[in-house]
Design an enzyme around this catalytic site. Structure first.
Site, PDB file in Angstrom:
ATOM      1  N   ASP A 113       0.856  -1.186   0.000  1.00  0.00           N
ATOM      2  CA  ASP A 113       0.000   0.000   0.000  1.00  0.00           C
ATOM      3  C   ASP A 113       0.901   1.248   0.000  1.00  0.00           C
ATOM      4  O   ASP A 113       1.318   1.706  -1.063  1.00  0.00           O
ATOM      5  CB  ASP A 113      -0.911  -0.082   1.241  1.00  0.00           C
ATOM      6  N   LYS A 160      -1.215  -1.920  -4.609  1.00  0.00           N
ATOM      7  CA  LYS A 160      -2.241  -0.875  -4.505  1.00  0.00           C
ATOM      8  C   LYS A 160      -1.552   0.482  -4.562  1.00  0.00           C
ATOM      9  O   LYS A 160      -0.800   0.841  -3.672  1.00  0.00           O
ATOM     10  CB  LYS A 160      -3.022  -1.052  -3.193  1.00  0.00           C
ATOM     11  N   ASP A 185      -6.777  -9.284   5.507  1.00  0.00           N
ATOM     12  CA  ASP A 185      -7.773  -9.165   6.579  1.00  0.00           C
ATOM     13  C   ASP A 185      -8.228  -7.736   6.786  1.00  0.00           C
ATOM     14  O   ASP A 185      -7.578  -6.777   6.369  1.00  0.00           O
ATOM     15  CB  ASP A 185      -7.172  -9.646   7.902  1.00  0.00           C
ATOM     16  N   ARG A 241      -9.752 -13.478   6.106  1.00  0.00           N
ATOM     17  CA  ARG A 241      -8.563 -14.067   5.483  1.00  0.00           C
ATOM     18  C   ARG A 241      -8.896 -15.349   4.722  1.00  0.00           C
ATOM     19  O   ARG A 241      -8.212 -15.724   3.784  1.00  0.00           O
ATOM     20  CB  ARG A 241      -7.511 -14.412   6.548  1.00  0.00           C
TER      21      ARG A 241
HETATM   22  P1  IMP Z   1       2.182  -0.570   3.635  1.00  0.00           P
HETATM   23  O1  IMP Z   1       3.340  -0.545   4.587  1.00  0.00           O
HETATM   24  O2  IMP Z   1       1.334   0.676   3.752  1.00  0.00           O
HETATM   25  O3  IMP Z   1       2.581  -0.859   2.219  1.00  0.00           O
HETATM   26  O4  IMP Z   1       1.192  -1.685   4.132  1.00  0.00           O
HETATM   27  C1  IMP Z   1       1.467  -3.011   3.991  1.00  0.00           C
HETATM   28  C2  IMP Z   1       0.553  -3.847   4.870  1.00  0.00           C
HETATM   29  O5  IMP Z   1      -0.673  -3.176   5.205  1.00  0.00           O
HETATM   30  C3  IMP Z   1       0.135  -5.077   4.125  1.00  0.00           C
HETATM   31  O6  IMP Z   1       1.069  -6.123   4.290  1.00  0.00           O
HETATM   32  C4  IMP Z   1      -1.208  -5.388   4.735  1.00  0.00           C
HETATM   33  O7  IMP Z   1      -1.048  -6.198   5.886  1.00  0.00           O
HETATM   34  C5  IMP Z   1      -1.774  -4.048   5.146  1.00  0.00           C
HETATM   35  N1  IMP Z   1      -2.734  -3.538   4.140  1.00  0.00           N
HETATM   36  C6  IMP Z   1      -2.601  -2.478   3.316  1.00  0.00           C
HETATM   37  N2  IMP Z   1      -3.663  -2.316   2.514  1.00  0.00           N
HETATM   38  C7  IMP Z   1      -4.518  -3.320   2.822  1.00  0.00           C
HETATM   39  C8  IMP Z   1      -5.802  -3.722   2.302  1.00  0.00           C
HETATM   40  O8  IMP Z   1      -6.387  -3.130   1.378  1.00  0.00           O
HETATM   41  N3  IMP Z   1      -6.345  -4.834   2.884  1.00  0.00           N
HETATM   42  C9  IMP Z   1      -5.737  -5.542   3.888  1.00  0.00           C
HETATM   43  N4  IMP Z   1      -4.540  -5.207   4.382  1.00  0.00           N
HETATM   44  C10 IMP Z   1      -3.928  -4.103   3.866  1.00  0.00           C
HETATM   45 MG    MG Z   2      -2.718  -7.007   7.538  1.00  0.00          MG
END
Ligand code: IMP
Ligand code: MG
Length: 174
Positions: free
Chosen positions: A100, A128, A156, A162
């Protein structure tokens, strides 16, 4: 009530995972990589991915904390569980459920490079894009979306959903 809008069926997921596995197998032919699953979300994707690979692999896991029960990153990434294998000189492939902001992935790439890995690449089931804050490259993404909170296939919301075999957009009441 939260609404689940279908994004990918079980069959569509299998096709996408098989396609990415073929690319990984071809890029690493003749090598034995270490796949590092990011707990908990990646366990479903990781288990399907390895059964489509045609190269020998070893598996390990890390656990990171960033999210809590909310739907956006806290920006602070702590590594709660470190890998057990010696990664010195090894070809590491980080396996994520979804990237994300990219903060978790950027932190993990730094971490594995710091441990002396020979190479560090990454695969995510979902890429994403909308909230990306880093320039970290996802080498192998199965599916790209712009936005939305997704659940199912290991992903989740507050530890729920999940187990769903498909991927869904979770629309929360606001
Ligand atoms: P980041 O550090 O913002 O890239 O987030 C990574 C983590 O956030 C992922 O491994 C997920 O566990 C969680 N995450 C981010 N977006 C989503 C989503 O749309 N659904 C579920 N988990 C998410
Ligand atoms: Mg998560």
């Amino acid at each position: 009530m939260p609404e689940l809008v279908p994004i990918l069926t079980k069959e569509e997921i299998e096709t996408k995972v098989a396609r990415i596995a073929a690319r990984i197998s071809s890029d690493y032919v003749g090598r034995r990589i270490v796949l590092i699953g990011v707990l908990k979300g990646a366990f479903v994707y990781l288990s399907d991915l390895i059964r489509h690979l045609t190269i020998p692999v070893q598996i390990d896991f890390v656990r990171v904390a960033s999210y809590g029960d909310g739907t956006s990153s806290s920006g602070r990434i702590r590594i709660l569980k470190t890998p057990e294998l010696d990664l010195t000189g090894r070809d590491v492939l980080i396996v994520e459920d979804i990237v994300d902001s990219g903060l978790t992935l950027a932190r993990l790439v730094d971490y594995f490079e710091g441990l002396g890995a020979g190479s560090v690449k990454s695969s995510a089931f979902v890429d994403k894009r909308e909230r990306r804050e880093t320039s970290t490259v996802i080498d192998y993404a199965c599916h790209v979306v712009r936005e939305g909170f997704l659940v199912g296939y290991g992903l989740d919301h507050a530890e729920n959903y999940r187990e769903l075999p498909g991927l869904y957009h979770l629309k929360l009441d606001s």
